[in-house]
Design a protein around this motif. Structure first.
Motif, PDB file in Angstrom:
ATOM      1  N   ARG A 276      13.465  47.579   6.509  1.00  0.00           N
ATOM      2  CA  ARG A 276      13.908  46.288   6.011  1.00  0.00           C
ATOM      3  C   ARG A 276      12.454  45.276   5.430  1.00  0.00           C
ATOM      4  NH1 ARG A 276      15.071  42.234  11.194  1.00  0.00           N
ATOM      5  NH2 ARG A 276      13.100  42.424  12.250  1.00  0.00           N
ATOM      6  N   ASP A 277      13.011  44.406   4.725  1.00  0.00           N
ATOM      7  CA  ASP A 277      12.046  43.420   3.903  1.00  0.00           C
ATOM      8  C   ASP A 277      12.876  42.184   3.583  1.00  0.00           C
ATOM      9  OD1 ASP A 277      13.139  44.064   1.560  1.00  0.00           O
ATOM     10  OD2 ASP A 277      11.356  45.282   1.072  1.00  0.00           O
ATOM     11  N   ALA A 278      12.269  41.278   3.095  1.00  0.00           N
ATOM     12  CA  ALA A 278      12.885  39.981   2.955  1.00  0.00           C
ATOM     13  C   ALA A 278      14.322  40.142   2.152  1.00  0.00           C
ATOM     14  CB  ALA A 278      12.132  38.940   1.810  1.00  0.00           C
ATOM     15  N   SER A 279      14.487  41.153   1.347  1.00  0.00           N
ATOM     16  CA  SER A 279      15.594  41.277   0.253  1.00  0.00           C
ATOM     17  C   SER A 279      16.492  42.695   0.559  1.00  0.00           C
ATOM     18  CB  SER A 279      15.319  41.387  -1.187  1.00  0.00           C
ATOM     19  OG  SER A 279      14.600  40.228  -1.483  1.00  0.00           O
ATOM     20  N   ASN A 280      15.929  43.633   1.705  1.00  0.00           N
ATOM     21  CA  ASN A 280      16.326  44.746   1.640  1.00  0.00           C
ATOM     22  C   ASN A 280      16.670  45.261   2.997  1.00  0.00           C
ATOM     23  OD1 ASN A 280      16.283  45.974  -1.234  1.00  0.00           O
ATOM     24  ND2 ASN A 280      14.314  45.005  -0.884  1.00  0.00           N
TER      25      ASN A 280
ATOM     26  N   PRO B 241      21.422  56.730   5.587  1.00  0.00           N
ATOM     27  CA  PRO B 241      21.698  56.768   4.062  1.00  0.00           C
ATOM     28  C   PRO B 241      22.372  55.538   3.417  1.00  0.00           C
ATOM     29  CG  PRO B 241      23.514  57.415   5.582  1.00  0.00           C
ATOM     30  CD  PRO B 241      22.695  56.962   6.405  1.00  0.00           C
ATOM     31  N   SER B 242      22.610  54.377   4.078  1.00  0.00           N
ATOM     32  CA  SER B 242      23.288  53.132   3.613  1.00  0.00           C
ATOM     33  C   SER B 242      22.218  52.141   3.392  1.00  0.00           C
ATOM     34  CB  SER B 242      24.522  52.805   4.532  1.00  0.00           C
ATOM     35  OG  SER B 242      25.444  53.550   4.537  1.00  0.00           O
ATOM     36  N   ALA B 243      22.683  50.980   2.568  1.00  0.00           N
ATOM     37  CA  ALA B 243      21.579  50.120   2.270  1.00  0.00           C
ATOM     38  C   ALA B 243      22.294  48.676   1.910  1.00  0.00           C
ATOM     39  CB  ALA B 243      20.629  50.322   1.205  1.00  0.00           C
ATOM     40  N   VAL B 244      21.598  47.758   2.243  1.00  0.00           N
ATOM     41  CA  VAL B 244      22.063  46.503   1.900  1.00  0.00           C
ATOM     42  C   VAL B 244      21.020  45.607   1.107  1.00  0.00           C
ATOM     43  CG1 VAL B 244      22.797  44.137   2.920  1.00  0.00           C
ATOM     44  CG2 VAL B 244      23.527  46.316   4.037  1.00  0.00           C
ATOM     45  N   THR B 245      21.172  45.080  -0.055  1.00  0.00           N
ATOM     46  CA  THR B 245      20.256  44.311  -0.830  1.00  0.00           C
ATOM     47  C   THR B 245      20.754  42.945  -1.449  1.00  0.00           C
ATOM     48  OG1 THR B 245      19.479  46.774  -1.786  1.00  0.00           O
ATOM     49  CG2 THR B 245      18.808  44.906  -2.922  1.00  0.00           C
ATOM     50  N   TRP B 246      19.626  42.059  -1.529  1.00  0.00           N
ATOM     51  CA  TRP B 246      20.034  40.887  -2.017  1.00  0.00           C
ATOM     52  C   TRP B 246      19.161  40.436  -3.205  1.00  0.00           C
ATOM     53  CZ3 TRP B 246      23.257  36.876  -2.408  1.00  0.00           C
ATOM     54  CH2 TRP B 246      22.831  35.746  -2.965  1.00  0.00           C
ATOM     55  N   ASP B 247      19.667  40.410  -4.367  1.00  0.00           N
ATOM     56  CA  ASP B 247      18.987  40.190  -5.610  1.00  0.00           C
ATOM     57  C   ASP B 247      18.965  38.829  -6.115  1.00  0.00           C
ATOM     58  OD1 ASP B 247      21.427  39.589  -6.777  1.00  0.00           O
ATOM     59  OD2 ASP B 247      21.379  41.489  -7.794  1.00  0.00           O
ATOM     60  N   GLY B 248      19.407  37.978  -5.170  1.00  0.00           N
ATOM     61  CA  GLY B 248      19.494  36.314  -5.572  1.00  0.00           C
ATOM     62  C   GLY B 248      20.739  35.878  -6.376  1.00  0.00           C
ATOM     63  N   GLU B 249      21.498  36.921  -6.437  1.00  0.00           N
ATOM     64  CA  GLU B 249      22.952  36.541  -7.246  1.00  0.00           C
ATOM     65  C   GLU B 249      23.921  37.201  -6.340  1.00  0.00           C
ATOM     66  OE1 GLU B 249      25.668  37.421 -11.323  1.00  0.00           O
ATOM     67  OE2 GLU B 249      23.478  38.087 -10.947  1.00  0.00           O
TER      68      GLU B 249
ATOM     69  N   LEU C  79      24.951  40.058  -2.711  1.00  0.00           N
ATOM     70  CA  LEU C  79      24.784  40.925  -1.886  1.00  0.00           C
ATOM     71  C   LEU C  79      25.277  42.261  -2.243  1.00  0.00           C
ATOM     72  CD1 LEU C  79      23.411  40.891   0.923  1.00  0.00           C
ATOM     73  CD2 LEU C  79      25.547  40.548   2.042  1.00  0.00           C
ATOM     74  N   THR C  80      24.625  43.286  -2.392  1.00  0.00           N
ATOM     75  CA  THR C  80      25.025  44.581  -2.585  1.00  0.00           C
ATOM     76  C   THR C  80      25.015  45.621  -1.384  1.00  0.00           C
ATOM     77  OG1 THR C  80      24.584  44.621  -5.083  1.00  0.00           O
ATOM     78  CG2 THR C  80      24.861  46.679  -4.206  1.00  0.00           C
ATOM     79  N   ILE C  81      26.152  46.181  -1.175  1.00  0.00           N
ATOM     80  CA  ILE C  81      26.151  47.028   0.231  1.00  0.00           C
ATOM     81  C   ILE C  81      26.523  48.364  -0.156  1.00  0.00           C
ATOM     82  CG2 ILE C  81      27.425  47.189   2.555  1.00  0.00           C
ATOM     83  CD1 ILE C  81      28.160  44.203   2.135  1.00  0.00           C
ATOM     84  N   ASP C  82      25.721  49.098   0.106  1.00  0.00           N
ATOM     85  CA  ASP C  82      25.883  50.609  -0.810  1.00  0.00           C
ATOM     86  C   ASP C  82      26.191  51.405   0.626  1.00  0.00           C
ATOM     87  OD1 ASP C  82      25.299  50.779  -3.549  1.00  0.00           O
ATOM     88  OD2 ASP C  82      23.212  50.180  -3.113  1.00  0.00           O
ATOM     89  N   ILE C  83      27.288  51.921   0.924  1.00  0.00           N
ATOM     90  CA  ILE C  83      28.013  52.659   1.805  1.00  0.00           C
ATOM     91  C   ILE C  83      28.004  54.245   1.772  1.00  0.00           C
ATOM     92  CG2 ILE C  83      29.952  52.911   3.342  1.00  0.00           C
ATOM     93  CD1 ILE C  83      30.813  50.112   2.017  1.00  0.00           C
ATOM     94  N   HIS C  84      27.197  54.643   2.743  1.00  0.00           N
ATOM     95  CA  HIS C  84      27.013  56.298   2.681  1.00  0.00           C
ATOM     96  C   HIS C  84      27.519  56.453   4.229  1.00  0.00           C
ATOM     97  CE1 HIS C  84      26.036  56.996  -1.293  1.00  0.00           C
ATOM     98  NE2 HIS C  84      25.390  55.888  -1.395  1.00  0.00           N
ATOM     99  N   GLU C  85      28.552  56.510   4.553  1.00  0.00           N
ATOM    100  CA  GLU C  85      28.813  56.764   6.003  1.00  0.00           C
ATOM    101  C   GLU C  85      29.952  57.861   6.361  1.00  0.00           C
ATOM    102  OE1 GLU C  85      27.216  55.345   8.602  1.00  0.00           O
ATOM    103  OE2 GLU C  85      25.936  53.914   7.174  1.00  0.00           O
TER     104      GLU C  85
ATOM    105  N   TYR D 154      29.424  38.049  -4.004  1.00  0.00           N
ATOM    106  CA  TYR D 154      28.829  36.890  -5.065  1.00  0.00           C
ATOM    107  C   TYR D 154      29.064  35.438  -4.372  1.00  0.00           C
ATOM    108  CZ  TYR D 154      28.679  40.446  -8.697  1.00  0.00           C
ATOM    109  OH  TYR D 154      28.635  41.663  -9.174  1.00  0.00           O
ATOM    110  N   PRO D 155      28.068  34.765  -3.577  1.00  0.00           N
ATOM    111  CA  PRO D 155      28.502  33.477  -3.004  1.00  0.00           C
ATOM    112  C   PRO D 155      28.660  32.639  -4.211  1.00  0.00           C
ATOM    113  CG  PRO D 155      26.399  34.593  -2.157  1.00  0.00           C
ATOM    114  CD  PRO D 155      26.785  35.462  -3.340  1.00  0.00           C
ATOM    115  N   GLU D 156      29.555  31.778  -3.926  1.00  0.00           N
ATOM    116  CA  GLU D 156      29.962  30.753  -5.004  1.00  0.00           C
ATOM    117  C   GLU D 156      29.386  29.343  -4.592  1.00  0.00           C
ATOM    118  OE1 GLU D 156      34.273  30.369  -4.696  1.00  0.00           O
ATOM    119  OE2 GLU D 156      34.411  32.113  -6.196  1.00  0.00           O
ATOM    120  N   ALA D 157      28.896  29.297  -3.206  1.00  0.00           N
ATOM    121  CA  ALA D 157      27.936  28.175  -2.836  1.00  0.00           C
ATOM    122  C   ALA D 157      26.957  28.854  -1.634  1.00  0.00           C
ATOM    123  CB  ALA D 157      28.678  26.963  -2.436  1.00  0.00           C
TER     124      ALA D 157
END
Length: 257
Positions: free
Chosen positions: A29-33, A38-46, A48-54, A74-77
């Motif tokens: 993990r780091d500030a954005s990942n 095999p799965s991952a969660v990523t924040w790109d500033g716009e 939250l992407t959740i790549d699921i391999h389970e 996609y957060p609206e606020a």
């Protein structure tokens, strides 16, 4: 960090449940990942992407079905305020995005949809079963923002309850608690409760019904609006029982990678 999992719950005819625990060697993990096996969660500033391999887990079924796909939220606020659920601040709840959009593209099972979403976060300095006996939570999108009700009994027997209205800008504002609306117990006998302007709510569907937890869709009324609400009830005394603790490894197996 040595007990990490990505929980995926899909309901309906192609229902799946995935919650495989992995050790620290499978976590990065780091500030954005956040990488969990095999799965991952990523924040790109716009988004939250959740790549699921389970793989799904079913009680007493030794083989797994694939659970793969991508979810984008996609957060609206965004709300920056977090709230302590106990006087010692051992348990913190943070509603990050009271209103959001979601896009779901699953390959296995083959499902896709888009719609409204919600994103929150809990963290604590002790186990949940130490801090709480029960809790009831519900949230609903409003025409302008969202309303979240949170109440329960702490481990020391004290009670807590709050209602927060989040505006379109994500800023929370405490409001008067609506009257209690009793709900029928779940099939596992979990006591359920919510709030409603008129003290009445209807269970449309129960999505998840376990020995210690129930999640449901409700028809309710908040701040003068007819709403569809999501509600959950949790019983940590049930969770701590010998039977549930015996069953947990079958629903939450542990893997090295």
């Amino acid at each position: 960090m040595n007990h990490v999992s990505l929980n995926v719950a899909l309901y309906g005819p192609q229902a799946r449940w995935a919650m495989t625990e992995r050790g620290r060697g499978a976590v990065e993990r780091d500030a954005s990942n956040l990488v969990i096996g095999p799965s991952a969660v990523t924040w790109d500033g716009e988004a939250l992407t959740i790549d699921i391999h389970e793989g799904d887990t079913r009680l007493f079924v030794p083989w797994q079905r694939k659970v793969t796909g991508r979810v984008r939220v996609y957060p609206e606020a965004l709300n920056r305020a977090a709230f302590a659920l106990d006087p010692k601040e051992s348990h913190i709840w943070h509603c990050l995005a009271p209103c959001a959009r979601i896009e779901v593209e699953m390959q296995s099972p083959g499902l896709s949809w888009s719609g409204k979403a919600y994103l929150d976060h809990n963290r604590g300095a002790e186990p949940l079963e130490t801090g709480f006996n029960t809790w009831h939570w519900s949230r609903a999108h409003l025409k302008d923002g969202a309303l979240v009700c949170y109440e329960g009994e702490r481990g020391d027997g004290s009670l807590f309850a709050s209602a927060l209205r989040f505006g379109a800008d994500g800023v929370p504002e405490p409001v008067d608690l609506p009257p209690i609306a009793g709900l029928p117990d779940s099939k596992w006998g979990i006591n359920r409760r919510t709030r409603s302007d008129i003290g009445v709510a209807e269970v449309r569907r129960t999505w998840e019904d376990t020995p210690f937890y129930a999640r449901s869709e409700l028809a309710s009324r908040f701040l003068g609006e007819e709403v569809t609400a999501v509600q959950e009830s949790l019983d940590m005394r049930r969770f701590s029982s010998r039977l549930v603790q015996y069953m947990l490894p079958y629903r939450m197996p542990r893997r090295k990678a």
